[in-house]
Design an enzyme around this catalytic site. Structure first.
Site, PDB file in Angstrom:
ATOM      1  N   GLY A 194       0.763  -1.244   0.000  1.00  0.00           N
ATOM      2  CA  GLY A 194       0.000   0.000   0.000  1.00  0.00           C
ATOM      3  C   GLY A 194       0.798   1.301   0.000  1.00  0.00           C
ATOM      4  O   GLY A 194       0.355   2.291  -0.562  1.00  0.00           O
ATOM      5  N   ASP A 196      -4.703   1.369  10.757  1.00  0.00           N
ATOM      6  CA  ASP A 196      -6.108   1.045  11.007  1.00  0.00           C
ATOM      7  C   ASP A 196      -6.207   0.504  12.440  1.00  0.00           C
ATOM      8  O   ASP A 196      -6.268   1.283  13.390  1.00  0.00           O
ATOM      9  CB  ASP A 196      -6.516   0.030   9.929  1.00  0.00           C
TER      10      ASP A 196
HETATM   11  P1  IMP Z   1      -3.731  -2.490  10.598  1.00  0.00           P
HETATM   12  O1  IMP Z   1      -2.756  -3.592  10.817  1.00  0.00           O
HETATM   13  O2  IMP Z   1      -5.119  -2.866  11.034  1.00  0.00           O
HETATM   14  O3  IMP Z   1      -3.299  -1.172  11.204  1.00  0.00           O
HETATM   15  O4  IMP Z   1      -3.905  -2.292   9.055  1.00  0.00           O
HETATM   16  C1  IMP Z   1      -2.919  -1.748   8.301  1.00  0.00           C
HETATM   17  C2  IMP Z   1      -2.992  -2.216   6.858  1.00  0.00           C
HETATM   18  O5  IMP Z   1      -4.293  -2.655   6.476  1.00  0.00           O
HETATM   19  C3  IMP Z   1      -2.674  -1.056   5.960  1.00  0.00           C
HETATM   20  O6  IMP Z   1      -1.295  -0.967   5.722  1.00  0.00           O
HETATM   21  C4  IMP Z   1      -3.471  -1.374   4.705  1.00  0.00           C
HETATM   22  O7  IMP Z   1      -2.714  -2.172   3.841  1.00  0.00           O
HETATM   23  C5  IMP Z   1      -4.666  -2.156   5.208  1.00  0.00           C
HETATM   24  N1  IMP Z   1      -5.871  -1.278   5.337  1.00  0.00           N
HETATM   25  C6  IMP Z   1      -6.424  -0.808   6.473  1.00  0.00           C
HETATM   26  N2  IMP Z   1      -7.510  -0.054   6.240  1.00  0.00           N
HETATM   27  C7  IMP Z   1      -7.662  -0.032   4.892  1.00  0.00           C
HETATM   28  C8  IMP Z   1      -8.621   0.617   4.018  1.00  0.00           C
HETATM   29  O8  IMP Z   1      -9.552   1.338   4.418  1.00  0.00           O
HETATM   30  N3  IMP Z   1      -8.424   0.395   2.687  1.00  0.00           N
HETATM   31  C9  IMP Z   1      -7.417  -0.381   2.189  1.00  0.00           C
HETATM   32  N4  IMP Z   1      -6.505  -0.987   2.968  1.00  0.00           N
HETATM   33  C10 IMP Z   1      -6.633  -0.821   4.321  1.00  0.00           C
HETATM   34 MG    MG Z   2      -0.393  -1.600   3.906  1.00  0.00          MG
END
Ligand code: IMP
Ligand code: MG
Length: 177
Positions: free
Chosen positions: A48, A106
């Site tokens: 991403g 996130d």
């Molecule tokens: P976390 O581990 O829950 O903090 O998520 C982080 C990863 O989830 C990010 O680096 C994104 O690749 C993916 N991600 C989280 N939210 C979104 C979204 O709304 N759209 C697309 N990818 C997301």
């Molecule tokens: Mg990511």
């Protein structure tokens, strides 16, 4: 306001490419000030963060090193809660000033799993720069040193972020309708 379709879902424009570019420039300026005279190593988290990383790097005027790692936890619209590392860190980060580059924080799980591995290698300092942050989704809190945009807890695509593999090429960021 433009409506687009990615796979089966409709999304609407949320952040224009001009808005994103302006903010990325501001973050680069801040980093240029904070790391003046230093030579940080940026660790960009694939997939991403590739677009944010490329744009941010154009505006860095300090000496900066860059490497990529690949970790992922998402499938479709939801985090699976399981982090898979597919490309690991090859660089020796001992004594270095590290800046992590993320597209979005996130739940914070990705960083929660990854950061201990970095601290284990004793960097001199470690900061986090993320283009987007969903404060309401936080399950694992982190100190985020540079945040482009705090956003509501809604799924977004574009500017590197995907929905099941698609949408990364969009110049704007779109929010689930
Ligand atoms: P976390 O581990 O829950 O903090 O998520 C982080 C990863 O989830 C990010 O680096 C994104 O690749 C993916 N991600 C989280 N939210 C979104 C979204 O709304 N759209 C697309 N990818 C997301
Ligand atoms: Mg990511």
């Amino acid at each position: 306001m433009a409506v687009i379709k990615v796979h089966d879902k409709e999304f609407i424009t949320y952040l224009s490419s001009e808005t994103i570019e302006k903010r990325v420039r501001e973050i680069a300026d801040e980093i240029n000030r904070d790391y003046s005279g230093k030579r940080p190593l940026f660790i960009s988290i694939l997939n991403g963060a590739f677009m944010f990383t490329a744009d941010l790097f154009r505006y860095l005027t300090i000496d900066a090193e860059l490497c990529f790692i690949k970790i992922a936890s998402y499938k479709g619209l939801k985090s699976t809660g399981k982090i898979v590392t597919t490309i690991g860190l090859e660089e020796d980060i001992f004594g270095k000033d590290i800046v992590i580059l993320e597209d979005i924080v996130d739940t914070g799980k990705t960083l929660h799993d990854f950061l201990p591995k970095l601290f284990h290698q004793q960097p001199n300092s470690l900061k986090i720069a993320t283009l987007l942050h969903k404060p309401e989704a936080t399950e694992y809190p982190h100190q985020l040193d540079y945040v482009g945009f705090p956003i509501p807890n809604k799924f977004v695509v574009g500017y590197g972020l995907d929905y099941d593999g698609l949408g990364r090429n969009l110049k704007e960021i779109y929010q689930l309708k």
